[in-house]
Write an enzyme that holds these catalytic residues in place. Structure first.
Site, PDB file in Angstrom:
ATOM      1  N   ASN A  85       0.802  -1.230   0.000  1.00  0.00           N
ATOM      2  CA  ASN A  85       0.000   0.000   0.000  1.00  0.00           C
ATOM      3  C   ASN A  85       0.830   1.273   0.000  1.00  0.00           C
ATOM      4  OD1 ASN A  85      -2.484   1.752   0.993  1.00  0.00           O
ATOM      5  ND2 ASN A  85      -0.855   2.047   2.502  1.00  0.00           N
ATOM      6  N   TYR A 149       5.337   8.778 -10.393  1.00  0.00           N
ATOM      7  CA  TYR A 149       4.160   8.125  -9.798  1.00  0.00           C
ATOM      8  C   TYR A 149       3.500   7.210 -10.836  1.00  0.00           C
ATOM      9  CZ  TYR A 149      -0.142   7.782  -6.963  1.00  0.00           C
ATOM     10  OH  TYR A 149      -1.196   7.328  -6.215  1.00  0.00           O
ATOM     11  N   LYS A 153       3.275   2.814 -11.143  1.00  0.00           N
ATOM     12  CA  LYS A 153       1.893   2.305 -11.020  1.00  0.00           C
ATOM     13  C   LYS A 153       1.514   1.531 -12.285  1.00  0.00           C
ATOM     14  CE  LYS A 153       0.697   3.826  -6.907  1.00  0.00           C
ATOM     15  NZ  LYS A 153       0.548   2.869  -5.800  1.00  0.00           N
ATOM     16  N   ILE A 182      -8.903   9.301  -3.317  1.00  0.00           N
ATOM     17  CA  ILE A 182      -9.227   8.821  -1.970  1.00  0.00           C
ATOM     18  C   ILE A 182      -8.981   9.978  -1.003  1.00  0.00           C
ATOM     19  CG2 ILE A 182      -8.678   7.126  -0.177  1.00  0.00           C
ATOM     20  CD1 ILE A 182      -7.329   5.408  -2.380  1.00  0.00           C
TER      21      ILE A 182
HETATM   22  N1  LIG Z   1      -4.944   9.114  -2.071  1.00  0.00           N
HETATM   23  C1  LIG Z   1      -5.397   8.909  -3.319  1.00  0.00           C
HETATM   24  O1  LIG Z   1      -6.149   9.728  -3.871  1.00  0.00           O
HETATM   25  C2  LIG Z   1      -5.021   7.653  -4.059  1.00  0.00           C
HETATM   26  C3  LIG Z   1      -5.581   7.452  -5.327  1.00  0.00           C
HETATM   27  C4  LIG Z   1      -5.270   6.299  -6.034  1.00  0.00           C
HETATM   28  C5  LIG Z   1      -4.401   5.366  -5.491  1.00  0.00           C
HETATM   29  N2  LIG Z   1      -3.856   5.581  -4.260  1.00  0.00           N
HETATM   30  C6  LIG Z   1      -2.930   4.573  -3.754  1.00  0.00           C
HETATM   31  O2  LIG Z   1      -3.396   4.038  -2.526  1.00  0.00           O
HETATM   32  C7  LIG Z   1      -2.296   3.736  -1.676  1.00  0.00           C
HETATM   33  C8  LIG Z   1      -2.460   4.491  -0.369  1.00  0.00           C
HETATM   34  O3  LIG Z   1      -2.492   5.870  -0.665  1.00  0.00           O
HETATM   35  P1  LIG Z   1      -2.783   6.950   0.470  1.00  0.00           P
HETATM   36  O4  LIG Z   1      -3.143   8.208  -0.235  1.00  0.00           O
HETATM   37  O5  LIG Z   1      -3.681   6.382   1.506  1.00  0.00           O
HETATM   38  O6  LIG Z   1      -1.317   7.109   1.092  1.00  0.00           O
HETATM   39  P2  LIG Z   1      -0.806   8.225   2.114  1.00  0.00           P
HETATM   40  O7  LIG Z   1      -1.898   8.623   3.037  1.00  0.00           O
HETATM   41  O8  LIG Z   1      -0.116   9.295   1.334  1.00  0.00           O
HETATM   42  O9  LIG Z   1       0.274   7.401   2.935  1.00  0.00           O
HETATM   43  C9  LIG Z   1       1.399   6.910   2.264  1.00  0.00           C
HETATM   44  C10 LIG Z   1       1.986   5.822   3.131  1.00  0.00           C
HETATM   45  O10 LIG Z   1       3.168   5.325   2.480  1.00  0.00           O
HETATM   46  C11 LIG Z   1       4.214   5.384   3.433  1.00  0.00           C
HETATM   47  N3  LIG Z   1       5.533   5.548   2.841  1.00  0.00           N
HETATM   48  C12 LIG Z   1       5.950   6.477   1.948  1.00  0.00           C
HETATM   49  N4  LIG Z   1       7.264   6.333   1.701  1.00  0.00           N
HETATM   50  C13 LIG Z   1       7.681   5.279   2.461  1.00  0.00           C
HETATM   51  C14 LIG Z   1       8.927   4.652   2.667  1.00  0.00           C
HETATM   52  N5  LIG Z   1      10.057   5.075   2.052  1.00  0.00           N
HETATM   53  N6  LIG Z   1       8.991   3.591   3.506  1.00  0.00           N
HETATM   54  C15 LIG Z   1       7.885   3.163   4.160  1.00  0.00           C
HETATM   55  N7  LIG Z   1       6.673   3.727   4.016  1.00  0.00           N
HETATM   56  C16 LIG Z   1       6.587   4.785   3.179  1.00  0.00           C
HETATM   57  C17 LIG Z   1       3.879   6.600   4.287  1.00  0.00           C
HETATM   58  O11 LIG Z   1       4.648   6.600   5.456  1.00  0.00           O
HETATM   59  P3  LIG Z   1       5.045   7.995   6.187  1.00  0.00           P
HETATM   60  O12 LIG Z   1       3.896   8.350   7.073  1.00  0.00           O
HETATM   61  O13 LIG Z   1       6.298   7.645   6.918  1.00  0.00           O
HETATM   62  O14 LIG Z   1       5.278   9.022   5.110  1.00  0.00           O
HETATM   63  C18 LIG Z   1       2.403   6.357   4.506  1.00  0.00           C
HETATM   64  O15 LIG Z   1       2.180   5.368   5.478  1.00  0.00           O
HETATM   65  C19 LIG Z   1      -1.048   4.143  -2.451  1.00  0.00           C
HETATM   66  O16 LIG Z   1      -0.494   3.018  -3.074  1.00  0.00           O
HETATM   67  C20 LIG Z   1      -1.559   5.150  -3.462  1.00  0.00           C
HETATM   68  O17 LIG Z   1      -0.760   5.193  -4.628  1.00  0.00           O
HETATM   69  C21 LIG Z   1      -4.149   6.687  -3.535  1.00  0.00           C
END
Ligand SMILES: NC(=O)c1ccc[n+]([C@@H]2O[C@H](COP(=O)([O-])OP(=O)(O)OC[C@H]3O[C@@H](n4cnc5c(N)ncnc54)[C@H](OP(=O)(O)O)[C@@H]3O)[C@@H](O)[C@H]2O)c1
Length: 239
Positions: A85, A149, A153, A182
């Site tokens: 994730n 990004y 993906k 999201i």
């Molecule tokens: N948000 C959206 O609109 C959206 C849309 C489509 C897909 N997604 C996908 O859904 C998934 C979750 O997204 P999200 O928006 O919920 O994520 P998020 O809230 O931005 O959180 C990202 C997570 O990844 C961790 N992370 C980043 N770099 C890291 C590293 N070097 N080592 C370990 N952990 C690391 C972060 O840890 P830290 O707290 O330490 O930074 C955090 O726990 C992702 O794969 C994203 O691409 C999201």
């Protein structure tokens, strides 16, 4: 559901899951959903969450990832689900890409996923388990400044398809989740985004689906839609 007669760990409950980036956002919600489904969830987190089963892991370091996986698998002795994730969002035009940030984004967003899958597969084969790769609309809808990004993906689509071909004969199912927006930040109540809980419920479904079903890819969109800036034929002609 999780065990078969070939699985030496069958009957030893609860089933075990690994979730990366479980300290916040969607990973936090996925952890809660899998907890509710009765799974023992282990988080690999860069930033501590206070979760009772978290292992410190910066996914940009392959050595740190290897050590974290060893730590979890040695303690659990089994694995039933892997959810990749975590994401490193780095946005810059190609002309301005910083080589170190580019390399880090590729490592977190793609290489660490492959490493985790490779390390998890022996135990997932034994449990006839499930892999869920968190993709994104960005993997098929590309945009300016989005290469670090979008490219990894898009590569996850290839990874999921290859895994479906290679690992179904070994009993391992792989799903790619490709969501749109999201509301991952605390306090974001936009009706044009999905909640983290809603997305997490889909991930839970993928993991707890009947064992004769492999969902290859699932694309998710917010139910709400803002009036488009460009529509109809103009949309087609605007790229
Ligand atoms: N948000 C959206 O609109 C959206 C849309 C489509 C897909 N997604 C996908 O859904 C998934 C979750 O997204 P999200 O928006 O919920 O994520 P998020 O809230 O931005 O959180 C990202 C997570 O990844 C961790 N992370 C980043 N770099 C890291 C590293 N070097 N080592 C370990 N952990 C690391 C972060 O840890 P830290 O707290 O330490 O930074 C955090 O726990 C992702 O794969 C994203 O691409 C999201």
């Amino acid at each position: 559901m999780y065990g078969t007669t070939d699985d030496p760990t069958a009957g030893r409950l609860p089933p075990v899951a690994i979730v990366t980036g479980g300290n916040r956002g969607t990973g936090h919600a996925i952890t809660a959903e899998l907890d509710q489904a009765g799974m023992e969830v282990w988080q690999l987190n860069r930033t501590p969450s206070g979760h009772p089963r978290e292992v410190a892991c910066d996914l940009s370091s392959t050595a740190a990832l290897d050590a974290a996986v060893d730590q979890v698998l040695e303690r659990t002795g089994r694995l039933d689900a892997l959810v990749t994730n975590a994401v490193d969002r780095y946005f810059a035009p190609v002309a301005e890409l910083d080589p170190e940030r580019w390399a880090a984004a590729l490592t977190v967003n793609l290489t660490s996923v492959v490493t985790l899958v490779r390390r998890a597969l022996p135990m997932l084969r034994r449990s006839r388990g499930t892999i869920v790769l968190m993709g994104s609309h960005a993997g098929s809808r590309f945009f300016e400044g989005g290469l670090a990004y979008c490219a990894p993906k898009a590569a996850l689509k290839a990874l999921s398809e290859v895994l479906l071909l290679e690992e179904r004969p070994h009993g391992v199912r792989t799903s790619l989740v490709s969501p749109g927006a999201i509301a991952n930040e605390d306090g974001d109540t936009s009706s044009l985004k999905m909640t983290t809980r809603s997305v997490a419920r889909v991930v839970r479904e993928l993991i707890t689906n009947p064992p004769d079903v492999a969902v290859g890819e699932i694309e998710l969109r917010p139910a709400g839609l803002a009036p488009p800036v460009v529509s109809g034929l103009d949309r087609l002609q605007s790229v």
